[in-house]
Structures are given as structure tokens and as C-alpha cells.
Design a protein around this motif. Structure first.
Motif, PDB file in Angstrom:
ATOM      1  N   LEU A 371       0.828  -1.211   0.000  1.00  9.01           N
ATOM      2  CA  LEU A 371       0.000   0.000   0.000  1.00  9.01           C
ATOM      3  C   LEU A 371       0.861   1.260   0.000  1.00  9.01           C
ATOM      4  CD1 LEU A 371      -2.785  -1.134   2.500  1.00  9.01           C
ATOM      5  CD2 LEU A 371      -3.126  -0.591   0.074  1.00  9.01           C
ATOM      6  N   GLU A 372       1.966   1.229   0.761  1.00 13.75           N
ATOM      7  CA  GLU A 372       2.880   2.379   0.769  1.00 13.75           C
ATOM      8  C   GLU A 372       3.482   2.597  -0.609  1.00 13.75           C
ATOM      9  OE1 GLU A 372       4.331   1.906   5.459  1.00 13.75           O
ATOM     10  OE2 GLU A 372       5.563   1.097   3.815  1.00 13.75           O
ATOM     11  N   GLN A 373       3.913   1.510  -1.253  1.00 10.11           N
ATOM     12  CA  GLN A 373       4.487   1.602  -2.592  1.00 10.11           C
ATOM     13  C   GLN A 373       3.454   2.094  -3.611  1.00 10.11           C
ATOM     14  OE1 GLN A 373       7.856  -0.139  -3.989  1.00 10.11           O
ATOM     15  NE2 GLN A 373       8.164   1.229  -2.274  1.00 10.11           N
ATOM     16  N   LEU A 374       2.222   1.651  -3.446  1.00  7.20           N
ATOM     17  CA  LEU A 374       1.148   2.074  -4.340  1.00  7.20           C
ATOM     18  C   LEU A 374       0.894   3.572  -4.200  1.00  7.20           C
ATOM     19  CD1 LEU A 374      -1.084   1.323  -6.340  1.00  7.20           C
ATOM     20  CD2 LEU A 374      -2.517   0.646  -4.403  1.00  7.20           C
ATOM     21  N   ALA A 375       0.849   4.052  -2.960  1.00  8.68           N
ATOM     22  CA  ALA A 375       0.656   5.492  -2.728  1.00  8.68           C
ATOM     23  C   ALA A 375       1.811   6.293  -3.320  1.00  8.68           C
ATOM     24  CB  ALA A 375       0.506   5.770  -1.235  1.00  8.68           C
TER      25      ALA A 375
END
Length: 410
Positions: A371-375
Motif C-alpha cells: 500500500l505504501e508503494q502504491l501510494a
């Protein structure tokens, strides 16, 4: 307090047809649901061993659902066990509810109604919505032919199971499953919601894409299939949000974690979920038959359950009831890998249930990292290939590449 609580539950059972439902099939061409006019609660009192450890632990062990079965032919499919805690004046109550008559929303509605009855406000409760409305909708809605056409288009070229971490046993009973919880950082929650608003997609779509990358990396496949738990109430008509019963359905979602850009992948995921909603009451068995994976091999072994959760339920379904203390609970499926994303409105939480030997906490860590990488990608480089989203937290990456790799060779 115990007597008043049980009386309140009985009042709620009397109101709702699904809570007075049993299931019969012997001698019939197909199974049928039978609603009883009267379904008195089944309450069993037992005596606990004073030297056997905590009373609630004794109750859970003695009535473990993996060993203790509920008779489907007798309503309600709701059982209570009561016992006086050894050396105390306190009463313990264990509630066993079969998944056939309820889901997460059912627990929330039941909690609210029990609370209203205990508070003398049962006259304020809305008229109960009959579960038969859903039965009619599911039977008279989208036909089998349309379901088959859709799932063949989605899954026809998938010819191998998607089994993250090599976990392939989908007929288990929950034994050996460990659970971990994690509340996501508030800053990450805000970033994800901001990106969802910017793209005009649901936050659930971002979470499905992130989970898809976790599944892809842990299964060694770029074309992945996992089960998504559908709410089942989106087309349920007026009052569906207050109706008790099993509305949820699990259906396969296919995602391609390839060279497509992250932003485009988010939009595709959102579109796939929207298409799936039109088939939310299709049979999972039908959907699986439309793939290229031959039975008895499973099409998938991982689930994602994105659910909207009332903040009070985070403290237990009996939070806010005077004289009642919540001691714990357990929900299980037969799947070896389940991730639930709890959307509390202004916060996000993760619950992983994973079969041994995989660590449930590590799975939460993979999802948070994805999720962090996606953001990051959506904010800074939306054309980044989705396959490049990393799922390894920095601490685990350092462990794998540095701690385990301390060798004399350069």
C-alpha cells in the motif's frame, strides 16, 4: 444481567425470520430453508474446573467449533453456553453462531437491536426486513447463462491455481491458523483516500490491487486469482443494510500484475470489481468451473475481505452494554490465507489469518508495504509498471540480503 441479555437476544430472534431458520435436505430434491414460528434459544449451563485455567478458555476449548457441531435442522442456529467462573460471582457466556444465518453486518445489526431492547427502546426499532427478499432477488436476478459468459471471459485462460506461499489446502477447518492485527499509520490512510478521490475510484480498489501484488509475489505468478468477499447488499433493495442473514458471497477476482502502469491498473481493478458486483450472487462453484483449472485443484487459496466496520465493533460486539465485558471472539474460514481490511471511516486496519508455517504478522507487513508503494507510485510516478511494486518491508529486506548473507565472499 445475564437473564436480561438472553431475553433481549430472544426478542431479536423472534423479530427476524433468518434467526428462526433451519435447513433440511434429506428426502428432498434440493435443500430448503425452513422458518420456525417459534425458536426458543438453546442455552446450556456447564460447570467449570476450578483448577483448569481461565473459565473463558475452558469454554472455548470445550465447545471449539472444529469439534462441536451445530445441528442445522433445529432453529435457531445460535447456541449459548453459560457457566459461573470458578471462584467468582461472574457469569461467562459463550455464543456460537453458524455462518449460514449471518455475516459481519448481521452481527452489527444484532448488537444494535439487543442494545435497544436492553435500553427499553425496542418500540423504536424498524420493522424487520424478511430474508426471503434476498432469496427471491438471487433466484430471479441475473441468469446462469449470463454468469457463465462473464466468468469464462474473466477466467477461461487461467489454467493453474494461484496458491501464495504454496498454501493450497482449501478444505481445512481453521486448525493451525494464526491471526495478526495491525492498524495502518494515519498518514498512509490519508494518502490512500486522497488518491482514491483523485482517481474517482473506491479505496477498496486500491486495496485489491495491493493485495494482488502480494499474492503475485508470493505465488510467483503475474496473472493471479484470489477470492474477494462481496457485501451482497448493494442491490438488496430498501432496508438491505438493516436485514439480518448471510448476504456475503465469495467470488474470484482475476488481476494481471504485469508491465501495465500503476494508475491504469488501479482503474482496471476498479472496473473489474464493478463488473463483479453485477454477479454478486453467482455461485462460486459455477465461477470456478468457468476457469481452465480442472477440479479438484483449487482455483485460488487466498481471500481478501474489504469490510466497512463500525468503530464500536472494533472493541467487541457487546461494547457499550452495561454489565457486559467482551472477552474475545473468533471467525474462521476454510481458506489458508485470508486478509481482512477494516475500513473504520477515517482509519484502516488489517487482520491476517494464515495457516502455518507462514507468519500472519509478516503478511500484514507485506500488505502495508504494498500500500505504501502504491501510494508513492500514484503520487510521483503513476506510469510505473505495477509489477515493480515492492512488498518487502525494509527490515525484512535487510534481514534477507544482509543478515542471512554474511559471508566472506564479496
Amino acid at each position: 444481567v445475564l437473564d436480561r441479555y438472553l431475553a433481549a437476544v430472544q426478542r431479536v430472534v423472534d423479530r427476524h425470520d433468518i434467526l428462526r431458520t433451519s435447513f433440511v435436505w434429506e428426502g428432498l430434491s434440493r435443500a430448503a430453508q425452513v422458518v420456525w414460528r417459534n425458536a426458543p434459544l438453546n442455552v446450556t449451563e456447564v460447570e467449570l474446573d476450578g483448577s483448569g485455567g481461565p473459565g473463558h478458555a475452558q469454554l472455548r476449548l470445550r465447545f471449539d467449533p472444529r469439534q462441536h457441531r451445530i445441528d442445522l435442522g433445529r432453529a435457531p442456529l445460535l447456541r449459548f453456553v453459560i457457566a459461573r467462573e470458578p471462584g467468582s460471582a461472574r457469569w461467562l457466556l459463550l455464543q456460537l453462531q453458524h455462518h449460514l444465518i449471518g455475516d459481519h453486518t448481521t452481527l452489527e445489526v444484532m448488537h444494535a437491536e439487543v442494545k435497544a431492547v436492553l435500553g427499553g427502546r425496542d418500540h423504536e426499532l424498524a420493522a424487520p426486513q424478511p430474508f426471503r427478499n434476498l432469496v427471491a432477488q438471487a433466484r430471479l436476478g441475473v441468469g446462469t447463462k449470463a454468469h457463465e459468459e462473464f466468468f469464462r471471459g474473466l477466467l477461461g485462460d487461467i489454467d493453474a491455481p494461484t496458491t501464495p506461499f504454496g498454501l493450497s489446502e482449501v478444505h481445512g477447518d481453521g486448525c493451525g491458523v494464526h491471526e495478526a492485527h495491525r492498524r495502518l499509520p494515519q498518514a498512509l490512510n490519508a494518502r490512500l483516500r486522497s488518491q482514491a478521490r483523485r482517481l474517482g475510484v473506491s479505496l477498496a480498489s486500491l486495496c485489491h490491487l495491493a493485495w494482488g501484488q502480494v499474492v503475485a509475489r508470493s505465488s510467483g505468478r503475474e496473472q493471479v486469482v484470489f477470492g474477494t468477499v462481496l457485501f451482497g447488499r448493494m442491490h438488496g433493495g430498501a432496508g438491505a443494510d438493516r436485514t439480518m442473514g448471510l448476504f456475503i458471497n465469495t467470488l474470484p477476482l482475476r488481476l494481471d500484475l504485469d508491465g501495465t502502469g500503476v494508475e491504469a491498473s488501479v482503474r482496471t481493478t476498479h472496473a473489474r470489481l464493478a463488473e463483479l458486483l453485477a454477479h454478486e450472487h453467482a455461485s462460486l462453484a459455477l465461477a470456478q468451473r468457468c476457469s481452465g483449472v480442472a477440479a479438484p485443484a483449487p482455483l485460488f487459496s487466498a481471500l481478501l475481505n474489504y469490510r466497512h466496520t463500525a468503530p464500536a465493533l472494533a472493541c467487541g460486539p457487546d461494547a457499550g452494554l452495561g454489565g457486559v465485558e467482551w472477552l474475545g471472539g473468533e471467525e474462521r474460514t476454510n481458506y489458508p490465507l485470508t486478509l481482512s481490511v477494516d475500513d473504520f471511516g477515517e482509519a484502516l486496519g488489517l487482520t491476517a489469518q494464515v495457516a502455518e508455517p507462514v507468519s500472519a504478522d509478516r503478511v500484514c507487513g507485506y500488505m502495508q508495504r504494498a500500500l505504501e508503494q502504491l501510494a508513492d507510485a500514484l503520487e510521483q510516478a503513476p506510469n510505473t509498471p505495477v509489477r515493480e511494486l515492492d512488498i518487502l518491508p525494509s527490515a525484512e529486506r535487510a534481514y534477507l540480503l544482509e543478515e542471512l548473507n554474511r559471508t566472506a565472499a564479496p
